[in-house]
Scaffold this active site. Structure first.
Site, PDB file in Angstrom:
ATOM      1  N   TYR A  53      17.748 -43.353 -31.019  1.00 50.49           N
ATOM      2  CA  TYR A  53      18.251 -44.342 -31.980  1.00 50.49           C
ATOM      3  C   TYR A  53      17.768 -45.758 -31.648  1.00 50.49           C
ATOM      4  O   TYR A  53      17.550 -46.567 -32.549  1.00 50.49           O
ATOM      5  CB  TYR A  53      19.781 -44.248 -32.106  1.00 50.49           C
ATOM      6  CG  TYR A  53      20.167 -43.023 -32.903  1.00 50.49           C
ATOM      7  CD1 TYR A  53      20.554 -41.836 -32.282  1.00 50.49           C
ATOM      8  CD2 TYR A  53      20.043 -43.026 -34.285  1.00 50.49           C
ATOM      9  CE1 TYR A  53      20.839 -40.702 -33.023  1.00 50.49           C
ATOM     10  CE2 TYR A  53      20.325 -41.890 -35.036  1.00 50.49           C
ATOM     11  CZ  TYR A  53      20.718 -40.731 -34.403  1.00 50.49           C
ATOM     12  OH  TYR A  53      20.984 -39.597 -35.141  1.00 50.49           O
ATOM     13  N   HIS A 104      26.232 -41.749 -43.992  1.00 49.03           N
ATOM     14  CA  HIS A 104      25.848 -41.212 -42.682  1.00 49.03           C
ATOM     15  C   HIS A 104      25.868 -42.288 -41.608  1.00 49.03           C
ATOM     16  O   HIS A 104      25.266 -42.123 -40.545  1.00 49.03           O
ATOM     17  CB  HIS A 104      24.453 -40.581 -42.761  1.00 49.03           C
ATOM     18  CG  HIS A 104      24.433 -39.315 -43.563  1.00 49.03           C
ATOM     19  ND1 HIS A 104      23.266 -38.755 -44.026  1.00 49.03           N
ATOM     20  CD2 HIS A 104      25.427 -38.506 -44.001  1.00 49.03           C
ATOM     21  CE1 HIS A 104      23.541 -37.645 -44.703  1.00 49.03           C
ATOM     22  NE2 HIS A 104      24.847 -37.479 -44.707  1.00 49.03           N
ATOM     23  N   SER A 172      15.447 -34.865 -50.080  1.00 47.76           N
ATOM     24  CA  SER A 172      15.007 -33.473 -50.250  1.00 47.76           C
ATOM     25  C   SER A 172      16.153 -32.575 -50.704  1.00 47.76           C
ATOM     26  O   SER A 172      15.956 -31.398 -50.994  1.00 47.76           O
ATOM     27  CB  SER A 172      14.460 -32.938 -48.917  1.00 47.76           C
ATOM     28  OG  SER A 172      15.493 -32.972 -47.934  1.00 47.76           O
ATOM     29  N   ALA A 212       8.753 -44.276 -54.422  1.00 46.32           N
ATOM     30  CA  ALA A 212       9.917 -45.078 -54.815  1.00 46.32           C
ATOM     31  C   ALA A 212       9.520 -46.494 -55.208  1.00 46.32           C
ATOM     32  O   ALA A 212      10.110 -47.077 -56.113  1.00 46.32           O
ATOM     33  CB  ALA A 212      10.913 -45.108 -53.659  1.00 46.32           C
TER      34      ALA A 212
HETATM   35  C1  BV8 Z   1      29.623 -31.998 -42.832  1.00 49.99           C
HETATM   36  C2  BV8 Z   1      22.202 -38.700 -38.998  1.00 49.99           C
HETATM   37  C3  BV8 Z   1      31.852 -31.208 -43.146  1.00 49.99           C
HETATM   38  C4  BV8 Z   1      21.835 -40.119 -38.966  1.00 49.99           C
HETATM   39  C5  BV8 Z   1      22.068 -36.978 -40.640  1.00 49.99           C
HETATM   40  C6  BV8 Z   1      27.699 -26.914 -46.903  1.00 49.99           C
HETATM   41  C7  BV8 Z   1      28.767 -27.807 -47.123  1.00 49.99           C
HETATM   42  C8  BV8 Z   1      29.112 -28.759 -46.152  1.00 49.99           C
HETATM   43  C9  BV8 Z   1      28.353 -28.838 -44.971  1.00 49.99           C
HETATM   44  C10 BV8 Z   1      27.297 -27.962 -44.746  1.00 49.99           C
HETATM   45  C11 BV8 Z   1      26.975 -27.010 -45.715  1.00 49.99           C
HETATM   46  N1  BV8 Z   1      25.914 -26.306 -45.242  1.00 49.99           N
HETATM   47  C12 BV8 Z   1      25.549 -26.787 -44.037  1.00 49.99           C
HETATM   48  C13 BV8 Z   1      26.381 -27.787 -43.690  1.00 49.99           C
HETATM   49  C14 BV8 Z   1      26.319 -28.530 -42.428  1.00 49.99           C
HETATM   50  C15 BV8 Z   1      25.345 -29.698 -42.429  1.00 49.99           C
HETATM   51  C16 BV8 Z   1      24.121 -29.489 -43.251  1.00 49.99           C
HETATM   52  O1  BV8 Z   1      24.058 -29.902 -44.409  1.00 49.99           O
HETATM   53  N2  BV8 Z   1      23.109 -28.877 -42.657  1.00 49.99           N
HETATM   54  C17 BV8 Z   1      21.851 -28.698 -43.358  1.00 49.99           C
HETATM   55  C18 BV8 Z   1      20.699 -28.856 -42.369  1.00 49.99           C
HETATM   56  C19 BV8 Z   1      21.876 -27.327 -44.021  1.00 49.99           C
HETATM   57  N3  BV8 Z   1      26.029 -30.908 -42.897  1.00 49.99           N
HETATM   58  C20 BV8 Z   1      26.753 -31.625 -42.005  1.00 49.99           C
HETATM   59  O2  BV8 Z   1      26.924 -31.310 -40.855  1.00 49.99           O
HETATM   60  C21 BV8 Z   1      27.400 -32.883 -42.551  1.00 49.99           C
HETATM   61  N4  BV8 Z   1      28.806 -32.853 -42.231  1.00 49.99           N
HETATM   62  O3  BV8 Z   1      29.213 -31.188 -43.627  1.00 49.99           O
HETATM   63  O4  BV8 Z   1      30.968 -32.117 -42.469  1.00 49.99           O
HETATM   64  C22 BV8 Z   1      32.381 -31.883 -44.359  1.00 49.99           C
HETATM   65  C23 BV8 Z   1      31.680 -31.811 -45.548  1.00 49.99           C
HETATM   66  C24 BV8 Z   1      32.199 -32.447 -46.670  1.00 49.99           C
HETATM   67  C25 BV8 Z   1      33.401 -33.126 -46.601  1.00 49.99           C
HETATM   68  C26 BV8 Z   1      34.088 -33.177 -45.388  1.00 49.99           C
HETATM   69  C27 BV8 Z   1      33.583 -32.556 -44.269  1.00 49.99           C
HETATM   70  C28 BV8 Z   1      26.829 -34.131 -41.879  1.00 49.99           C
HETATM   71  C29 BV8 Z   1      25.425 -34.361 -42.364  1.00 49.99           C
HETATM   72  C30 BV8 Z   1      24.892 -35.674 -41.777  1.00 49.99           C
HETATM   73  C31 BV8 Z   1      23.898 -35.370 -40.709  1.00 49.99           C
HETATM   74  N5  BV8 Z   1      23.257 -36.603 -40.270  1.00 49.99           N
HETATM   75  N6  BV8 Z   1      21.523 -38.050 -40.104  1.00 49.99           N
HETATM   76  C32 BV8 Z   1      20.353 -40.202 -38.792  1.00 49.99           C
HETATM   77  O5  BV8 Z   1      19.878 -39.860 -37.699  1.00 49.99           O
HETATM   78  O6  BV8 Z   1      19.716 -40.636 -39.760  1.00 49.99           O
HETATM   79  S1  BV8 Z   1      21.225 -36.105 -41.829  1.00 49.99           S
HETATM   80  C33 BV8 Z   1      19.661 -36.708 -42.128  1.00 49.99           C
HETATM   81  O7  BV8 Z   1      19.200 -35.965 -43.284  1.00 49.99           O
HETATM   82  C34 BV8 Z   1      19.572 -38.153 -42.553  1.00 49.99           C
HETATM   83  O8  BV8 Z   1      20.803 -38.806 -42.679  1.00 49.99           O
HETATM   84  C35 BV8 Z   1      18.903 -38.044 -43.933  1.00 49.99           C
HETATM   85  O9  BV8 Z   1      19.212 -39.082 -44.758  1.00 49.99           O
HETATM   86  C36 BV8 Z   1      19.453 -36.779 -44.391  1.00 49.99           C
HETATM   87  C37 BV8 Z   1      18.864 -36.175 -45.614  1.00 49.99           C
HETATM   88  O10 BV8 Z   1      17.454 -36.157 -45.467  1.00 49.99           O
HETATM   89  P1  BV8 Z   1      16.603 -36.912 -46.596  1.00 49.99           P
HETATM   90  O11 BV8 Z   1      17.089 -38.313 -46.679  1.00 49.99           O
HETATM   91  O12 BV8 Z   1      16.637 -36.103 -47.839  1.00 49.99           O
HETATM   92  O13 BV8 Z   1      15.155 -36.931 -45.958  1.00 49.99           O
HETATM   93  P2  BV8 Z   1      14.080 -35.732 -45.984  1.00 49.99           P
HETATM   94  O14 BV8 Z   1      13.030 -36.070 -44.991  1.00 49.99           O
HETATM   95  O15 BV8 Z   1      14.779 -34.411 -45.914  1.00 49.99           O
HETATM   96  O16 BV8 Z   1      13.439 -35.824 -47.458  1.00 49.99           O
HETATM   97  C38 BV8 Z   1      12.673 -36.978 -47.790  1.00 49.99           C
HETATM   98  C39 BV8 Z   1      12.493 -36.965 -49.300  1.00 49.99           C
HETATM   99  O17 BV8 Z   1      11.861 -38.179 -49.687  1.00 49.99           O
HETATM  100  C40 BV8 Z   1      11.595 -35.831 -49.779  1.00 49.99           C
HETATM  101  O18 BV8 Z   1      12.171 -35.293 -50.949  1.00 49.99           O
HETATM  102  C41 BV8 Z   1      10.275 -36.543 -50.126  1.00 49.99           C
HETATM  103  O19 BV8 Z   1       9.629 -35.933 -51.237  1.00 49.99           O
HETATM  104  C42 BV8 Z   1      10.764 -37.908 -50.516  1.00 49.99           C
HETATM  105  N7  BV8 Z   1       9.779 -38.976 -50.283  1.00 49.99           N
HETATM  106  C43 BV8 Z   1       8.908 -39.121 -49.244  1.00 49.99           C
HETATM  107  N8  BV8 Z   1       8.210 -40.256 -49.405  1.00 49.99           N
HETATM  108  C44 BV8 Z   1       8.664 -40.839 -50.546  1.00 49.99           C
HETATM  109  C45 BV8 Z   1       9.664 -40.032 -51.101  1.00 49.99           C
HETATM  110  N9  BV8 Z   1      10.313 -40.334 -52.236  1.00 49.99           N
HETATM  111  C46 BV8 Z   1       9.948 -41.483 -52.863  1.00 49.99           C
HETATM  112  N10 BV8 Z   1       9.007 -42.315 -52.390  1.00 49.99           N
HETATM  113  C47 BV8 Z   1       8.344 -42.029 -51.242  1.00 49.99           C
HETATM  114  N11 BV8 Z   1       7.401 -42.876 -50.787  1.00 49.99           N
END
Ligand code: BV8
Length: 221
Positions: A53, A104, A172, A212
């Site tokens: 971080y 987050h 994503s 974006a």
């Molecule tokens: C939780 C930390 C319970 C800070 C992050 C079902 C229901 C509930 C939970 C779950 C579930 N299934 C699984 C879970 C558990 C888990 C989860 O989702 N796991 C995933 C892997 C399956 N979720 C959790 O644990 C969450 N907590 O569920 O608690 C609860 C739920 C509800 C209510 C009460 C309690 C906690 C999740 C938070 C985890 N922390 N980050 C940090 O280090 O940053 S997550 C991490 O991923 C980041 O925060 C990030 O923002 C987030 C999402 O990623 P994206 O932002 O989408 O980034 P990514 O690279 O994936 O995609 C980039 C996109 O940009 C692409 O689409 C690309 O095309 C596009 N792009 C690229 N360049 C450009 C562009 N677009 C435009 N212009 C460009 N130039």
């Protein structure tokens, strides 16, 4: 007045040099998220997590907001707009946005996991840092890790329940609960728009692929 909920992800800040998580050379291709973005990883090796971080905080403090951040900042001053971000950077605030909901957490904040005190994070944090309030060596980045409950969920769910329009920018759609917001919006009859480089594949009424810096100002204008 139309009520709009805007959700952003790493794609909003990718062109400012902050990178993404799941694109090629994204953060999760270089780091094991279990090691650096879970409470268990932090308990195992707090110095590794602080280092991860600290590097991202330095990258953020060296970056500048872009046209997409400025367009959203202008929009955020209008009534009826709720700006939710998964991002932990402060580029929206530095572009002038107000009331950004960081579900987050924020890289710019430090948190004491002993007493809950929050303060402006220094550039470099380490496991030896003492909490300014309780003086315990219990400091962590104020970000929500996997398995932890996202912040402000009540505010977000209330805004989604009343939304006329839901816009997803640069995410994503991999991480829940954020990935489920489009379904919640559709369920209450809101129109849904996706502005992202590679469409996530989730169902939106309107999908506008592109960077974006182009799609967001065009949509806001
Ligand atoms: C939780 C930390 C319970 C800070 C992050 C079902 C229901 C509930 C939970 C779950 C579930 N299934 C699984 C879970 C558990 C888990 C989860 O989702 N796991 C995933 C892997 C399956 N979720 C959790 O644990 C969450 N907590 O569920 O608690 C609860 C739920 C509800 C209510 C009460 C309690 C906690 C999740 C938070 C985890 N922390 N980050 C940090 O280090 O940053 S997550 C991490 O991923 C980041 O925060 C990030 O923002 C987030 C999402 O990623 P994206 O932002 O989408 O980034 P990514 O690279 O994936 O995609 C980039 C996109 O940009 C692409 O689409 C690309 O095309 C596009 N792009 C690229 N360049 C450009 C562009 N677009 C435009 N212009 C460009 N130039």
């Amino acid at each position: 007045m139309e009520r709009v909920v805007i959700l952003s992800g790493a794609g909003l800040s990718a062109e400012q040099g902050l990178g993404t998580f799941r694109d090629k050379d994204g953060l999760w291709t270089r780091y094991d998220l279990e090691e650096v973005a879970t409470p268990q990883g932090f308990a195992r090796n707090p110095a590794l997590v602080h280092g991860f971080y600290n590097a991202r905080r330095a990258n953020m403090r060296g970056a500048v907001p872009g046209d997409a951040h400025r367009a959203l900042a202008r929009l955020s001053t209008h009534g009826g707009v709720t700006l939710v971000t998964q991002n932990v950077d402060d580029l929206l605030e530095r572009a002038g946005a107000r009331n950004v909901i960081h579900m987050h957490g924020e890289l710019s904040q430090a948190l004491c996991h002993a007493c809950g005190h929050r303060w402006q994070a220094p550039d470099e944090m380490s496991p030896e840092d003492l909490c300014p309030a309780c003086a315990k060596p219990a400091t962590r980045p104020d970000v929500v890790w996997f398995g932890e409950i996202p912040y402000h969920m009540d505010r977000i769910e209330d805004a989604l329940a009343a939304a006329d329009l839901f816009v997803s920018i640069g995410t994503s759609g991999t991480v829940y609960p954020a990935a489920g917001f489009v379904d919640m919006a559709r369920h209450v009859g809101a129109r849904t728009v996706e502005l992202t480089l590679e469409p996530s594949g989730a169902i939106f009424d309107d999908v506008r692929p592109g960077p974006a810096s182009e799609t967001v100002p065009a949509w806001v204008e």
